[in-house]
Every structure is written in structure tokens, then in C-alpha cells.
Design a protein around this motif. Structure first.
Motif, PDB file in Angstrom:
ATOM      1  N   SER A  51      41.732  60.780  47.110  1.00  0.00           N
ATOM      2  CA  SER A  51      41.238  60.937  48.473  1.00  0.00           C
ATOM      3  C   SER A  51      40.270  59.838  48.910  1.00  0.00           C
ATOM      4  CB  SER A  51      40.578  62.306  48.625  1.00  0.00           C
ATOM      5  OG  SER A  51      39.574  62.467  47.651  1.00  0.00           O
ATOM      6  N   CYS A  52      39.636  59.128  47.977  1.00  0.00           N
ATOM      7  CA  CYS A  52      38.746  58.033  48.365  1.00  0.00           C
ATOM      8  C   CYS A  52      39.406  56.680  48.134  1.00  0.00           C
ATOM      9  CB  CYS A  52      37.422  58.117  47.612  1.00  0.00           C
ATOM     10  SG  CYS A  52      37.532  57.672  45.874  1.00  0.00           S
ATOM     11  N   ASP A  53      40.642  56.687  47.728  1.00  0.00           N
ATOM     12  CA  ASP A  53      41.438  55.474  47.502  1.00  0.00           C
ATOM     13  C   ASP A  53      40.854  54.598  46.392  1.00  0.00           C
ATOM     14  OD1 ASP A  53      43.682  53.967  47.949  1.00  0.00           O
ATOM     15  OD2 ASP A  53      42.796  52.790  49.561  1.00  0.00           O
ATOM     16  N   LYS A  54      40.354  55.236  45.350  1.00  0.00           N
ATOM     17  CA  LYS A  54      39.751  54.494  44.235  1.00  0.00           C
ATOM     18  C   LYS A  54      40.779  53.705  43.431  1.00  0.00           C
ATOM     19  CE  LYS A  54      40.118  58.141  40.851  1.00  0.00           C
ATOM     20  NZ  LYS A  54      39.474  58.902  39.831  1.00  0.00           N
ATOM     21  N   ASN A  55      42.013  54.164  43.429  1.00  0.00           N
ATOM     22  CA  ASN A  55      43.035  53.521  42.594  1.00  0.00           C
ATOM     23  C   ASN A  55      43.279  52.060  42.958  1.00  0.00           C
ATOM     24  OD1 ASN A  55      43.368  55.851  41.102  1.00  0.00           O
ATOM     25  ND2 ASN A  55      44.947  56.631  42.472  1.00  0.00           N
ATOM     26  N   ARG A  56      43.163  51.729  44.232  1.00  0.00           N
ATOM     27  CA  ARG A  56      43.404  50.332  44.627  1.00  0.00           C
ATOM     28  C   ARG A  56      42.269  49.412  44.180  1.00  0.00           C
ATOM     29  NH1 ARG A  56      40.881  48.345  49.419  1.00  0.00           N
ATOM     30  NH2 ARG A  56      39.676  49.996  50.390  1.00  0.00           N
ATOM     31  N   LEU A  57      41.119  49.989  43.807  1.00  0.00           N
ATOM     32  CA  LEU A  57      39.984  49.162  43.381  1.00  0.00           C
ATOM     33  C   LEU A  57      39.749  49.181  41.874  1.00  0.00           C
ATOM     34  CD1 LEU A  57      37.448  49.966  46.223  1.00  0.00           C
ATOM     35  CD2 LEU A  57      38.900  47.959  45.980  1.00  0.00           C
ATOM     36  N   ASN A  58      40.528  49.935  41.127  1.00  0.00           N
ATOM     37  CA  ASN A  58      40.353  49.979  39.671  1.00  0.00           C
ATOM     38  C   ASN A  58      40.507  48.607  39.032  1.00  0.00           C
ATOM     39  OD1 ASN A  58      39.603  52.628  39.230  1.00  0.00           O
ATOM     40  ND2 ASN A  58      41.710  53.357  39.116  1.00  0.00           N
ATOM     41  N   GLY A  59      41.273  47.740  39.631  1.00  0.00           N
ATOM     42  CA  GLY A  59      41.462  46.383  39.115  1.00  0.00           C
ATOM     43  C   GLY A  59      40.203  45.524  39.216  1.00  0.00           C
ATOM     44  N   TYR A  60      39.214  45.981  39.962  1.00  0.00           N
ATOM     45  CA  TYR A  60      37.964  45.227  40.112  1.00  0.00           C
ATOM     46  C   TYR A  60      36.949  45.539  39.012  1.00  0.00           C
ATOM     47  CZ  TYR A  60      39.475  43.523  44.633  1.00  0.00           C
ATOM     48  OH  TYR A  60      40.161  42.892  45.643  1.00  0.00           O
ATOM     49  N   VAL A  61      37.214  46.549  38.194  1.00  0.00           N
ATOM     50  CA  VAL A  61      36.306  46.869  37.084  1.00  0.00           C
ATOM     51  C   VAL A  61      36.252  45.671  36.146  1.00  0.00           C
ATOM     52  CG1 VAL A  61      35.916  48.381  35.096  1.00  0.00           C
ATOM     53  CG2 VAL A  61      36.688  49.357  37.266  1.00  0.00           C
ATOM     54  N   GLY A  62      35.051  45.231  35.834  1.00  0.00           N
ATOM     55  CA  GLY A  62      34.860  44.054  34.994  1.00  0.00           C
ATOM     56  C   GLY A  62      34.604  42.792  35.807  1.00  0.00           C
ATOM     57  N   ARG A  63      34.811  42.851  37.105  1.00  0.00           N
ATOM     58  CA  ARG A  63      34.556  41.708  37.988  1.00  0.00           C
ATOM     59  C   ARG A  63      33.175  41.835  38.638  1.00  0.00           C
ATOM     60  NH1 ARG A  63      39.848  40.956  41.786  1.00  0.00           N
ATOM     61  NH2 ARG A  63      41.394  40.546  40.184  1.00  0.00           N
ATOM     62  N   SER A  64      32.757  40.784  39.295  1.00  0.00           N
ATOM     63  CA  SER A  64      31.499  40.776  40.026  1.00  0.00           C
ATOM     64  C   SER A  64      31.608  41.658  41.264  1.00  0.00           C
ATOM     65  CB  SER A  64      31.149  39.350  40.450  1.00  0.00           C
ATOM     66  OG  SER A  64      30.070  39.369  41.357  1.00  0.00           O
TER      67      SER A  64
END
Length: 109
Positions: A51-64
């Protein structure tokens, strides 16, 4: 001589008992319905549907944190030692960041 019991006293007692029984039954039914609704909603409140659309941002874990795109909706970036509220919003996106500014977790709530 035995005490004489008035008929209306007995009626008052009977009505009070009936009222109490009805109140208890109503209270039990309400509590049971509330518990069912609470349990039925648990999956929805945990963000299972993304519901918060977190899946599209999981690829940013480990980045700045600077690498994040501009985000719409309710978003909060949580740095170390930042105080946050404990309320749960299924549509709010949370981004945890460490001391170095690296994203460590993305989650709904």
C-alpha cells in the motif's frame, strides 16, 4: 407475621435483571464483532498489498539517501536517534538511514 412483598417490587427486580442480561449480551456481541474486525484487518494494516509502494524502492537499500527519486505521498526519512511516532499508516513510506546516509530499510507504516 411474614413480610408482605409488594407486587411492583418483584417487577422492578425482574426488569433490572432483564436489562442487565440484555446489556451483557449486547456487550459480548460487540466485543466479539470488534475482535473479528481487528483480526480481519491485520493483513491489510501490515502493508501486505504494498500500500505504500515500498517494493519499487527496495533496490535503493545500500545506496545513498541522495539517490532516492522525488517521492510523492507521505514519506519520512528516519536517521539514527530520530524520534518517530508509533502510529501505523499503511500508506506512509519510511526510509531508514544509517550514520553514513546509506539506506538500510524501506518499509510501510
Amino acid at each position: 407475621m411474614p413480610a408482605i412483598k409488594r407486587e411492583d417490587e418483584g417487577m422492578a427486580t425482574m426488569h433490572e435483571g432483564t436489562r442487565t442480561d440484555t446489556t451483557l449480551r449486547t456487550l459480548r456481541a460487540g466485543l466479539g464483532a470488534g475482535a473479528i474486525l481487528l483480526l480481519a484487518g491485520c493483513g491489510w494494516f501490515r502493508g501486505d498489498a504494498g500500500s505504500c509502494d515500498k517494493n519499487r524502492l527496495n533496490g535503493y537499500v545500500g545506496r545513498s539517501v541522495e539517490s532516492l527519486p522525488e517521492l510523492s505521498g507521505v514519506t519520512r526519512v528516519i536517521e539514527p536517534d530520530t524520534m518517530v511516532t508509533q502510529d501505523y499508516w499503511p500508506t506512509r513510506l519510511n526510509v531508514d538511514v544509517n550514520e553514513a546516509g546509506t539506506i538500510t530499510r524501506v518499509w510501510c507504516g
